[in-house]
Design a protein around this motif. Structure first.
Motif, PDB file in Angstrom:
ATOM      1  N   ALA A 178      16.835   4.732  -2.002  1.00 46.93           N
ATOM      2  CA  ALA A 178      16.716   4.033  -0.896  1.00 46.93           C
ATOM      3  C   ALA A 178      15.417   3.832  -0.644  1.00 46.93           C
ATOM      4  O   ALA A 178      14.095   5.453  -1.497  1.00 46.93           O
ATOM      5  N   ARG A 179      14.828   2.490   0.227  1.00 44.65           N
ATOM      6  CA  ARG A 179      13.371   2.943   0.500  1.00 44.65           C
ATOM      7  C   ARG A 179      12.983   3.690   1.364  1.00 44.65           C
ATOM      8  O   ARG A 179      13.116   3.712   2.763  1.00 44.65           O
ATOM      9  N   VAL A 180      11.893   4.806   1.490  1.00 40.03           N
ATOM     10  CA  VAL A 180      11.509   6.107   1.854  1.00 40.03           C
ATOM     11  C   VAL A 180      10.290   6.345   2.689  1.00 40.03           C
ATOM     12  O   VAL A 180      10.268   6.861   3.592  1.00 40.03           O
ATOM     13  N   GLY A 181       9.647   5.106   2.090  1.00 40.64           N
ATOM     14  CA  GLY A 181       8.199   5.493   3.061  1.00 40.64           C
ATOM     15  C   GLY A 181       7.461   3.966   2.402  1.00 40.64           C
ATOM     16  O   GLY A 181       7.573   3.667   0.666  1.00 40.64           O
ATOM     17  N   VAL A 182       6.257   3.460   3.098  1.00 40.16           N
ATOM     18  CA  VAL A 182       5.237   2.719   2.515  1.00 40.16           C
ATOM     19  C   VAL A 182       4.089   3.553   2.451  1.00 40.16           C
ATOM     20  O   VAL A 182       3.705   4.140   3.284  1.00 40.16           O
ATOM     21  N   LEU A 183       3.268   3.180   1.374  1.00 43.85           N
ATOM     22  CA  LEU A 183       2.132   3.464   1.397  1.00 43.85           C
ATOM     23  C   LEU A 183       0.910   2.727   1.050  1.00 43.85           C
ATOM     24  O   LEU A 183       0.392   1.881   0.396  1.00 43.85           O
ATOM     25  N   PRO A 184       0.298   2.292   2.738  1.00 32.49           N
ATOM     26  CA  PRO A 184      -0.858   0.836   2.904  1.00 32.49           C
ATOM     27  C   PRO A 184      -1.293   1.157   2.324  1.00 32.49           C
ATOM     28  O   PRO A 184      -2.656   1.878   1.761  1.00 32.49           O
ATOM     29  N   GLY A 185      -1.775   0.082   1.725  1.00 32.41           N
ATOM     30  CA  GLY A 185      -3.172  -0.736   0.923  1.00 32.41           C
ATOM     31  C   GLY A 185      -4.107   0.981  -0.148  1.00 32.41           C
ATOM     32  O   GLY A 185      -4.818   1.159  -0.177  1.00 32.41           O
ATOM     33  N   VAL A 186      -2.648   1.326  -0.771  1.00 33.59           N
ATOM     34  CA  VAL A 186      -3.128   2.617  -1.474  1.00 33.59           C
ATOM     35  C   VAL A 186      -3.619   2.254  -3.251  1.00 33.59           C
ATOM     36  O   VAL A 186      -4.072   2.656  -3.801  1.00 33.59           O
ATOM     37  N   ALA A 187      -3.448   0.735  -3.304  1.00 33.79           N
ATOM     38  CA  ALA A 187      -3.590   0.060  -5.117  1.00 33.79           C
ATOM     39  C   ALA A 187      -4.827  -1.293  -4.602  1.00 33.79           C
ATOM     40  O   ALA A 187      -4.590  -1.388  -3.705  1.00 33.79           O
ATOM     41  N   TYR A 188      -5.738  -1.599  -5.204  1.00 34.55           N
ATOM     42  CA  TYR A 188      -6.448  -2.618  -5.131  1.00 34.55           C
ATOM     43  C   TYR A 188      -6.246  -3.060  -7.023  1.00 34.55           C
ATOM     44  O   TYR A 188      -6.327  -2.492  -7.778  1.00 34.55           O
ATOM     45  N   ARG A 189      -5.681  -4.297  -6.561  1.00 34.84           N
ATOM     46  CA  ARG A 189      -5.118  -5.190  -7.762  1.00 34.84           C
ATOM     47  C   ARG A 189      -5.305  -6.544  -7.564  1.00 34.84           C
ATOM     48  O   ARG A 189      -5.432  -7.377  -6.600  1.00 34.84           O
ATOM     49  N   TYR A 190      -6.534  -7.445  -8.953  1.00 36.58           N
ATOM     50  CA  TYR A 190      -6.712  -8.673  -8.533  1.00 36.58           C
ATOM     51  C   TYR A 190      -6.546  -9.323  -7.279  1.00 36.58           C
ATOM     52  O   TYR A 190      -6.665 -10.236  -6.770  1.00 36.58           O
ATOM     53  N   GLY A 191      -8.184  -8.486  -7.110  1.00 37.75           N
ATOM     54  CA  GLY A 191      -8.645  -8.834  -5.334  1.00 37.75           C
ATOM     55  C   GLY A 191      -8.371  -8.509  -4.727  1.00 37.75           C
ATOM     56  O   GLY A 191      -9.080  -8.685  -3.283  1.00 37.75           O
ATOM     57  N   LYS A 192      -7.080  -7.727  -4.536  1.00 37.32           N
ATOM     58  CA  LYS A 192      -7.014  -7.660  -2.959  1.00 37.32           C
ATOM     59  C   LYS A 192      -6.543  -6.139  -2.689  1.00 37.32           C
ATOM     60  O   LYS A 192      -5.622  -5.862  -3.831  1.00 37.32           O
ATOM     61  N   TRP A 193      -5.705  -5.647  -1.586  1.00 40.46           N
ATOM     62  CA  TRP A 193      -5.293  -3.928  -1.273  1.00 40.46           C
ATOM     63  C   TRP A 193      -4.324  -4.289  -1.577  1.00 40.46           C
ATOM     64  O   TRP A 193      -2.526  -5.169  -0.759  1.00 40.46           O
ATOM     65  N   CYS A 194      -3.312  -3.826  -2.229  1.00 39.17           N
ATOM     66  CA  CYS A 194      -1.677  -3.998  -1.968  1.00 39.17           C
ATOM     67  C   CYS A 194      -1.470  -2.409  -1.729  1.00 39.17           C
ATOM     68  O   CYS A 194      -1.305  -1.413  -2.053  1.00 39.17           O
ATOM     69  N   ASP A 195       0.466  -3.302  -1.200  1.00 43.06           N
ATOM     70  CA  ASP A 195       0.711  -1.302  -0.744  1.00 43.06           C
ATOM     71  C   ASP A 195       1.775  -0.885  -1.518  1.00 43.06           C
ATOM     72  O   ASP A 195       2.180  -1.721  -2.984  1.00 43.06           O
ATOM     73  N   THR A 196       2.841   0.096  -2.084  1.00 41.25           N
ATOM     74  CA  THR A 196       3.243   1.126  -2.591  1.00 41.25           C
ATOM     75  C   THR A 196       4.169   1.958  -2.017  1.00 41.25           C
ATOM     76  O   THR A 196       4.604   1.866  -0.398  1.00 41.25           O
ATOM     77  N   VAL A 197       6.109   1.363  -2.169  1.00 42.08           N
ATOM     78  CA  VAL A 197       6.864   2.049  -1.602  1.00 42.08           C
ATOM     79  C   VAL A 197       7.315   2.944  -2.352  1.00 42.08           C
ATOM     80  O   VAL A 197       7.558   2.982  -3.399  1.00 42.08           O
TER      81      VAL A 197
END
Ligand SMILES: CC(C)(COP(=O)(O)OP(=O)(O)OC[C@H]1O[C@@H](n2cnc3c(N)ncnc32)[C@H](O)[C@@H]1OP(=O)(O)O)[C@@H](O)C(=O)NCCC(=O)NCCS
Length: 131
Positions: free
Chosen positions: A92-111
């Motif tokens: 189950a997708r239990v949460g989203v961590l917004p903007g925790v990774a910086y990759r290829y020039g942009k902030w990325c969310d983690t599920v």
């Protein structure tokens, strides 16, 4: 890893390593000893051929057999392949961590994804593990 009952799997094809999947404890504090955090990687030349499905299935079974009750994974929100694979295995997708990774020039969310193993949180752990 063996000493800590932590499954660690390697997929080989004609003697070459083509993928791996393993778990570590979700957290080191003792209360979390029934929860693991997993990783899975397939060599880019061998993706999309069913190896990830094989490895994740074996990893889930091995973790259940080792007495763990919860599996947790962190997946980049743009990683449609991994999200779909985990959906198939009942995570189950239990949460989203917004903007925790910086990759290829942009902030990325983690599920954050999670599934229970065996009786999950509905029954106490087996006595051999329950101290
Ligand atoms: C994500 C990954 C583990 C999937 O393993 P794989 O061997 O390529 O996947 P499989 O061929 O076993 O496919 C299993 C299921 O995954 C999903 N999937 C795999 N590739 C996909 C893609 N390109 N797009 C959408 N879904 C995909 C599908 O649901 C597929 O089931 P189906 O074939 O019945 O449709 C693998 O692509 C990988 O290691 N990618 C790079 C590293 C990575 O992202 N690791 C996970 C970090 S959380």
């Amino acid at each position: 890893m063996r000493n800590h009952r932590l499954p660690h799997l390697v997929a080989t094809l004609n003697g070459d390593v083509v993928g791996y999947a393993y778990v570590v404890l979700f957290r080191k504090r003792p209360a979390y000893r029934f929860a693991v955090k997993h990783s899975i990687y397939i060599h880019h030349d061998h993706q999309g051929r069913g190896i990830g499905r094989l490895l994740l299935g074996e990893l889930v079974d091995a973790c259940a057999a080792s007495g763990f009750r919860q599996m947790i994974g962190y997946i980049d929100a743009d990683n449609g392949a991994s999200l779909a694979l985990h959906d198939k295995f009942g995570f189950a997708r239990v949460g989203v961590l917004p903007g925790v990774a910086y990759r290829y020039g942009k902030w990325c969310d983690t599920v954050m994804v999670q599934r229970s193993l065996a009786s999950g949180a509905t029954a106490p752990p087996a006595s051999v593990f329950s101290r």
